[in-house]
Write a protein that holds these residues in place. Sequence first.
Motif, PDB file in Angstrom:
ATOM      1  N   MET A 295      -7.002   0.168  -3.383  1.00 37.23           N
ATOM      2  CA  MET A 295      -6.125  -0.889  -2.867  1.00 37.23           C
ATOM      3  C   MET A 295      -4.843  -0.259  -2.353  1.00 37.23           C
ATOM      4  SD  MET A 295      -4.754  -4.263  -4.871  1.00 37.23           S
ATOM      5  CE  MET A 295      -3.796  -3.326  -6.024  1.00 37.23           C
TER       6      MET A 295
ATOM      7  N   GLU B 190      -0.972  -3.879   0.763  1.00 34.44           N
ATOM      8  CA  GLU B 190      -2.044  -4.791   1.162  1.00 34.44           C
ATOM      9  C   GLU B 190      -1.576  -6.246   1.027  1.00 34.44           C
ATOM     10  OE1 GLU B 190      -6.707  -5.844   0.086  1.00 34.44           O
ATOM     11  OE2 GLU B 190      -5.509  -4.622  -1.291  1.00 34.44           O
TER      12      GLU B 190
ATOM     13  N   LEU C  18       0.421  -5.627  -4.282  1.00 35.70           N
ATOM     14  CA  LEU C  18      -0.055  -6.316  -3.090  1.00 35.70           C
ATOM     15  C   LEU C  18       0.709  -7.620  -2.962  1.00 35.70           C
ATOM     16  CD1 LEU C  18      -3.443  -8.168  -3.654  1.00 35.70           C
ATOM     17  CD2 LEU C  18      -2.118  -7.219  -5.539  1.00 35.70           C
TER      18      LEU C  18
END
Length: 499
Positions: free
Chosen positions: A1, A5, A127
Amino acid sequence: MGQHEHVRVAVIGSGFGGLGAAVRLRREGITDFVVLERADSVGGTWRDNSYPGCACDVPSHLYSFSFAPNPDWPRTFSGQQHIRAYLEHVTDTFRLRSHIRFGHDVRMMHWDNDALRWEIETTRGTLTADVVVSATGPLSDPRIPDIPGLAGFEAAGGKVFHSARWDHDHDLAGKRVAVIGTGASAIQIVPSIQPRVGRLTLFQRTPAWVMPRMDRPISGAERWLHRRLPLTAKARRGLLWGIRELQVSAFTKRPGELGLVESVAKANMNRAIKDPALRAKLTPSYRIGCKRILLSSDYYPALARPNVDVVASGLAEVRGSTLVAADGTEAEADAIIFSTGFRVTDMPIAERVVGADGITLAEAWKDGMESLRGATTAGFPNWMTIIGPNTGLGNSSMILMIESQLNYLADYMRQLDVLGGRVALAARPSAVAAWNRRVQARMERTVWKSGGCDSWYLDANGRNTTLWPGTTGEFRRATRAVDLAEYEVVRVRDKETVR
């Protein structure tokens, strides 16, 4: 990840609620989402609770998604391993694995008032998300009471663990074992370990009402029929649902009608418990249904065995290997198993969510959990709970409530799309307050408030912020669609709030 993101939706947890949300998002055409799971597999409470005898007290055909029926349930009441396998099957059938991020424990979530999005910090990075769906569930973080001397017991070689964190490497054979608590887990653990432990001492603060467990294998012919004619499984599910809907009024409006149920529970006890003194210890003084009604046909027989002692008092202190109850009773133990439930009315996830006003959800809920239709909370835009406040049930399947909340989630996402642009929905404090006034007013008539007990349904202020005081059909109608009049619409382009 990646560090930066961004996703449309972040779902927290991969139990029934999280997986259901993932399926519903995909069905709504939303594929830009992730499921953040702190463990290394799906399953939620059915992954974590693997203690001996762990099983569901809701019939199998009702404890499954309506959109993912299972014709091959092996028993009328399924064991933990079968439910966990079902959730793995759902994950694969609906192609959810690519969305799931295992080992991502959420540390903190902050609402960004300028960007109108959530910043999410996990153990594997950060994120952002437009919408957060919290599906951590109320039965996820064990509660262990602070018992004086417990650390000394462990330091001297004693074994201590919670039922939801069972130590399968520790052999209890021949040991002196103390089980603390008499809830749903304890009544399954006790008969499962009693035959092999040396001595078992059960510390009971409050006795439970225990009904017979009408469990049996589902025959091959039944399963064949359900596979070949899915409508038969649907009819079975509908019958199970209808019976429980008819029972609701006794819990929510006319608790006096539960007297007949009490007589059945007493007969269940009397068949196995012949000792008058033990029978007196095990007979509750409150109305059945006030605390969760438990199902077992082997709990009482296990308590009647010669290697079992029932202490009708809670554990107060530990002195070396000696356990001391509040009434002064002492017992020796090599292992202590806490069957003391979970942090339900003070969920730890609430400490990790910081809303629009810069306060945590735990601070917002310091006087008790409150949400709008069990889903959204004032001050926390675009943040939704699955199995939120006052969505629990006392006599039916939580999957029914989860699916109703998924309907609400789906319409919530549609409303955001219709509004267009960078936009957030913020529950109006007045709408949250009005909804909760109605819920709490209805709660006063229920057996959970009038039955004469103190249960985990109640918070520190004595309010029932856990259960839904109505039928699942009523809740389904209440969550069918989002009423925009109950929300403020916030747009990023000029920080304008549409009121």
